[in-house]
Design an enzyme around this catalytic site. Structure first.
Site, PDB file in Angstrom:
ATOM      1  N   CYS A  75      29.659  29.246  62.860  1.00  0.00           N
ATOM      2  CA  CYS A  75      30.022  27.934  62.338  1.00  0.00           C
ATOM      3  C   CYS A  75      28.913  27.353  61.460  1.00  0.00           C
ATOM      4  CB  CYS A  75      30.318  26.988  63.501  1.00  0.00           C
ATOM      5  SG  CYS A  75      30.885  25.354  63.010  1.00  0.00           S
ATOM      6  N   SER A 109      33.467  20.207  69.416  1.00  0.00           N
ATOM      7  CA  SER A 109      32.123  20.056  68.860  1.00  0.00           C
ATOM      8  C   SER A 109      31.551  21.405  68.472  1.00  0.00           C
ATOM      9  CB  SER A 109      31.210  19.393  69.891  1.00  0.00           C
ATOM     10  OG  SER A 109      29.862  19.474  69.483  1.00  0.00           O
ATOM     11  N   CYS A 110      30.810  21.431  67.368  1.00  0.00           N
ATOM     12  CA  CYS A 110      30.119  22.653  66.968  1.00  0.00           C
ATOM     13  C   CYS A 110      28.810  22.820  67.723  1.00  0.00           C
ATOM     14  CB  CYS A 110      29.823  22.634  65.467  1.00  0.00           C
ATOM     15  SG  CYS A 110      31.227  23.117  64.446  1.00  0.00           S
ATOM     16  N   GLY A 111      28.320  21.767  68.365  1.00  0.00           N
ATOM     17  CA  GLY A 111      26.969  21.806  68.928  1.00  0.00           C
ATOM     18  C   GLY A 111      26.911  22.068  70.409  1.00  0.00           C
TER      19      GLY A 111
END
Length: 268
Positions: A75, A109-111
């Site tokens: 991502c 979420s990407c995190g």
């Protein structure tokens, strides 16, 4: 991302304690996105993410052949826990019904990372209270005798076990299942339905200790977990934050204690 973490521990053998160091296997979440939408989050040891996701997609029926994949990409660089999958237009049309039926996960979420998991769970779960310590020699004995309570394992050599004990180390509940999470759910659920879960003080496991098993034990307010195999680094971080004691079997029937050793009392 690293696949292991060094950890200082206490090693107890024949009642004598010494310090040592050990490497714990890494455990991190991997979010898999398909055609831009969240599809699944799996826990894994970091490394080989793209092959992992390719194998996952094959197993899920998202692809049938490598040519069905248009792209597999991280991502945001190779340090994230998120991999995105894009299939060819022809394949997308063939699996449209499958993707439509899929109940997509809520994680967007990407995190995501182990630190986020620990922080979120600590907010949702209160730390376990300190009670009178358990007899260390007795708890080790409970772990060593776990196989005595596993008839399905004896028969099949393919079943995990979970056993729960009270403060006096009397057995309260024992369960087996092909899945380690299922075995623990069964052992806890039995006490929960009987109204005796508040007596639980010690959990012994045939498997390694992953963070999900720590989470389940924390929900059940079981303060001490002993296992045949070692915990993951994430499991230790979560147990440490929730004031829970984690230990596993070492060489020559020693016990390796990873955090909060004060709950185990040893003869002087």
């Amino acid at each position: 991302m690293v696949d292991s973490h060094d950890r200082r521990i206490r090693i107890v053998k024949n009642g004598r304690t010494e310090s040592g160091a050990i490497a714990l296997v890494g455990e991190e979440p991997l979010s898999i996105r398909v055609q831009g939408s969240p599809y699944a989050v799996v826990m894994r040891t970091p490394g080989a993410e793209k092959p992992h996701v390719a194998g996952f997609c094959l197993g899920e029926g998202i692809v049938d052949a490598p040519g069905d994949l248009a792209n597999i990409a991280f991502c945001d660089g190779e340090d994230t826990n998120v991999v995105t999958v894009t299939v060819t237009d022809a394949r997308r049309r063939r699996i449209a019904d499958h993707l439509d039926r899929r109940t997509y996960i809520s994680q967007t979420s990407c995190g995501i990372c182990g630190k986020t998991i620990v922080a979120d769970l600590v907010q949702a779960l209160s730390p376990v209270a300190d009670l009178d310590p358990l007899d260390g020699t007795g708890t080790l004995g409970c772990l060593l005798r776990l196989g005595d309570h596993q008839p399905l394992r004896d028969k099949t050599r393919a079943a995990h076990g979970a056993a729960i004990y009270d403060h006096a180390l009397n057995p309260l509940s024992v369960a087996e299942d092909v899945g380690r999470h299922n075995a623990l759910d069964k052992a806890i659920g039995s006490l929960f339905l009987d109204g005796n879960l508040d007596q639980a003080r010690l959990l012994t496991l045939s498997s390694r200790i992953s963070y999900e098993l720590v989470q389940k034990a924390a929900r059940a307010r079981i303060p001490v977990i002993l296992a045949i195999s070692r915990p993951t680094a994430l499991a230790v971080r979560l147990a440490e934050a929730l004031n829970m004691t984690l230990a596993s079997l070492g060489k020559d029937d020693s016990l390796m204690v990873y955090c909060h050793p004060h709950r185990l009392a040893w003869p002087q």
